[in-house]
Enzyme design. Sequence first.
Site, mmCIF file in Angstrom:
data_model
loop_
_atom_site.group_PDB
_atom_site.id
_atom_site.type_symbol
_atom_site.label_atom_id
_atom_site.label_comp_id
_atom_site.label_asym_id
_atom_site.label_seq_id
_atom_site.Cartn_x
_atom_site.Cartn_y
_atom_site.Cartn_z
ATOM 1 N N HIS A 171 92.345 50.456 55.738
ATOM 2 C CA HIS A 171 91.708 50.747 54.460
ATOM 3 C C HIS A 171 92.532 51.795 53.729
ATOM 4 O O HIS A 171 92.944 52.794 54.312
ATOM 5 C CB HIS A 171 90.289 51.282 54.676
ATOM 6 C CG HIS A 171 89.611 51.629 53.377
ATOM 7 N ND1 HIS A 171 88.995 50.691 52.593
ATOM 8 C CD2 HIS A 171 89.511 52.799 52.708
ATOM 9 C CE1 HIS A 171 88.522 51.268 51.498
ATOM 10 N NE2 HIS A 171 88.823 52.545 51.550
ATOM 11 N N ARG A 204 76.609 55.198 41.517
ATOM 12 C CA ARG A 204 77.536 56.333 41.545
ATOM 13 C C ARG A 204 78.561 56.235 40.430
ATOM 14 O O ARG A 204 78.920 57.229 39.811
ATOM 15 C CB ARG A 204 78.254 56.406 42.906
ATOM 16 C CG ARG A 204 77.363 56.962 44.004
ATOM 17 C CD ARG A 204 77.984 56.733 45.368
ATOM 18 N NE ARG A 204 79.282 57.380 45.477
ATOM 19 C CZ ARG A 204 80.222 57.020 46.346
ATOM 20 N NH1 ARG A 204 80.009 56.012 47.169
ATOM 21 N NH2 ARG A 204 81.360 57.655 46.386
ATOM 22 N N LYS A 231 80.978 49.596 55.262
ATOM 23 C CA LYS A 231 81.547 48.273 55.030
ATOM 24 C C LYS A 231 82.512 47.881 56.152
ATOM 25 O O LYS A 231 82.511 46.752 56.618
ATOM 26 C CB LYS A 231 82.290 48.254 53.685
ATOM 27 C CG LYS A 231 81.342 48.111 52.504
ATOM 28 C CD LYS A 231 82.073 48.150 51.177
ATOM 29 C CE LYS A 231 82.547 49.547 50.869
ATOM 30 N NZ LYS A 231 82.930 49.740 49.452
ATOM 31 N N SER A 261 80.316 55.031 52.339
ATOM 32 C CA SER A 261 80.579 53.769 51.659
ATOM 33 C C SER A 261 81.684 52.988 52.368
ATOM 34 O O SER A 261 81.542 51.800 52.669
ATOM 35 C CB SER A 261 80.959 54.067 50.210
ATOM 36 O OG SER A 261 81.327 52.885 49.543
ATOM 37 N N ASP A 279 74.951 50.059 50.185
ATOM 38 C CA ASP A 279 76.167 50.622 49.597
ATOM 39 C C ASP A 279 76.462 49.975 48.263
ATOM 40 O O ASP A 279 76.830 50.646 47.307
ATOM 41 C CB ASP A 279 77.358 50.407 50.538
ATOM 42 C CG ASP A 279 78.657 50.784 49.852
ATOM 43 O OD1 ASP A 279 78.836 51.981 49.596
ATOM 44 O OD2 ASP A 279 79.471 49.894 49.555
#
Lengths: 443, 443
Positions: A84, A170, A189, A185, A163
């Site tokens: 990520h 947000r 995921k 978040s 989320d």
Amino acid sequence: VSALPAEIIRKKRDGDRLTPAELKSFIAAYLDGGVADYQMSAFLMAVYFRGMDEEETAAFTDVMLNSGSVVDLSAVPGIKVDKHSTGGVGDKVSLILAPIVAACGVPVPMISGRGLGHTGGTLDKLESITGFRTNLSLKEYKEVLAATGCVMIGQTAEIAPADKKMYALRDVTGTVESIPLIAGSIMSKKLAEGIDALVLDVKTGRGAFMASRERSRELAQTLIRVGKRFGKTTTALITDMSQPLGHAVGNWVEVAESFDCLRGKEVPDLMEVTYALSALMLRSGGKAVTIAEGINRSKDAVQSGRALAKFREVVGRQGGNVEFIDHPHTYPVCKHIIHVKSPANGFVGECDALAIGFASILIGAGRATTDDAIDPKAGIMLLKKCGDRVAKDETLATILTDRAETAADAQERVARAYTIAPDAPKPVNLIHEMIDEHGVHEW
Amino acid sequence: VSALPAEIIRKKRDGDRLTPAELKSFIAAYLDGGVADYQMSAFLMAVYFRGMDEEETAAFTDVMLNSGSVVDLSAVPGIKVDKHSTGGVGDKVSLILAPIVAACGVPVPMISGRGLGHTGGTLDKLESITGFRTNLSLKEYKEVLAATGCVMIGQTAEIAPADKKMYALRDVTGTVESIPLIAGSIMSKKLAEGIDALVLDVKTGRGAFMASRERSRELAQTLIRVGKRFGKTTTALITDMSQPLGHAVGNWVEVAESFDCLRGKEVPDLMEVTYALSALMLRSGGKAVTIAEGINRSKDAVQSGRALAKFREVVGRQGGNVEFIDHPHTYPVCKHIIHVKSPANGFVGECDALAIGFASILIGAGRATTDDAIDPKAGIMLLKKCGDRVAKDETLATILTDRAETAADAQERVARAYTIAPDAPKPVNLIHEMIDEHGVHEW
């Protein structure tokens, strides 16, 4: 007696710790309407100011994770590893990395996002490949992974719906840039997609969401602690995002640059980051003992053509037109090609990733609002990067766009993104450090 | 180019000053739906943490003030002066003060609120007088003021609607206790009612919303600065709310205690605060030069019976049953009368206003949620107060209620509100200081 929503908000506002039960009931109530959007947004702003400790962040992640399905990939053999990135400009690393790692025998189940703010998104880039489907069902997701060792999709409705609902809130309430909220978040995921281990590319510098090294390190450490609590080995690199990665910024142009790299083209900054992350993934996936070994195996996957073949295979399985991989120059081209010239002789001192990112939105390669459509072929080619010698009037960058009306503005932004200095700048460190659950390590 | 709602929220979140134009457009958009409740609540939480400077607080007040009607009382001769209390327990000062000041020739246009949290509300107390109408139209409001020199109503739909909408949101999002938000809310309503000068009773201590002296002073100074900017002379007293004021806590019982005081009964703490505020109002209204003169004139208004007559007149004009003023003992009584006894010989060391306030909610004298109905006759009579000598088993307080089911809980709370010490406690200062636009003064 369960606490009223306003009591939970006040407790966080006043800097007290929330219990897992309080977080759970608050977020569960948010999903079923007992906590209103206006209460959640006040809560999120209180978290922005007060933070969350490790226990709270883990409980928060757990509630978001368990708001939806958690994919079971135990039927797919091997240690599943994903990467990520916290987001950057020209960051097409996933497109090169996933096929390399899969070609080395580590399954890569990847759920990616769209461009956010000035940064690009892997999902938008993949969709520039005509026909490529990012909206696979979870069943198809498992099938493609089992068949090819690699799959790349977007967040489905089943994955972490809390989320998804909270993220949209947000974005419009100024509560994005909070480390525990970002951690919850990302990790909810990633944990939902069925991985065994995770490698993080935490960006720092002007083009990153966390501009300072300290905040980037804090985010990395938070993500690693959450990963550890959920039994997932998590490793992070802190990498530079002061200038874009590679030469291409956009969608199709980044995919094409990725093909080039998979064919063995040496784009130094891009491939240095890619190989470093790849080595960490191979190590987590049990296919390399040392980082040096991981880098060597990754380079071999590229040089042998196995990584490109893997990418071609995945694109084909997900419905993409492989013709464009084999013949990238048959892709449609933009109406306008605008060159940005150097104002002086010298060296490129800076090439501001944030400014380039905003210019790319203007020309259609990104979104100004979430409803905007993206022009997949629009992009900016950075011919010169930091440290390159340039002559006066030599082309620094080329803008590709169909939007004549924004071309002049984009041209000026790109020109201002560059600074030309009389002397060569000091080379910047591209990979600042490696962090794992044992601590911070020099790279 | 006007800023997006999220940009305004982020600007405040990051501690930057908002311009009057930004505040105005943000709040105007809130009223017409362009800014959602969830954006306003995130903004309010950011204000809670970041505060507002003087310019911002004034601009915020101005926008709320001009979201509705501003009453023009220029047709009523004299300098119109009102009093506002930040809220306390047993605080029936307005009921005694307004008739005194009006009887001395200073018109008092008063818009009051309902009980909030553990504190009582003037409006709820007035409505315990059978028939008393607090929902006059602005036309009636002016007529009663012109005819009697005094009028007491609630906030109408025309007065500061932005405050009304925002206040409801603050109550459920943990954003009540912010000095600029409190200042904007109080001052927009007070400025809208058509006054020329304002006297504030800012409470401090356990039973107050601002428990610390420093915060109470900061609130007073903020209110005074806003008043000055709008050309209204504003003066404040910081007064003690560690124990309730007077002996009665409830609604009808407080009205009855107010009659008693207007008939000349000496309830020391209650009348000390009342006369101090009255003197400041007379001075602001041009009917006294010194505070001593103001106190003397106020005492004379009580001793002569003019103040009681004025109250009787206003009650009559606003539809209230004056029989109850003349014969308070004809008012309905509660089914249950519960005594709280002293556990020891000694002196009352504490009589916690916060605990008494919460006990009064339990027995029906206040609201647990905004939809609850109030029992006007329910109340707590504090027979003993701080410093009083008590014998073991002597009655400290008496609870009046129809709710048998909550009586034991209330009895325990009232018992715990008292501490009995072997020695007399040091007397506390009731009026801590006086603050005006020139500074802080000893009282």
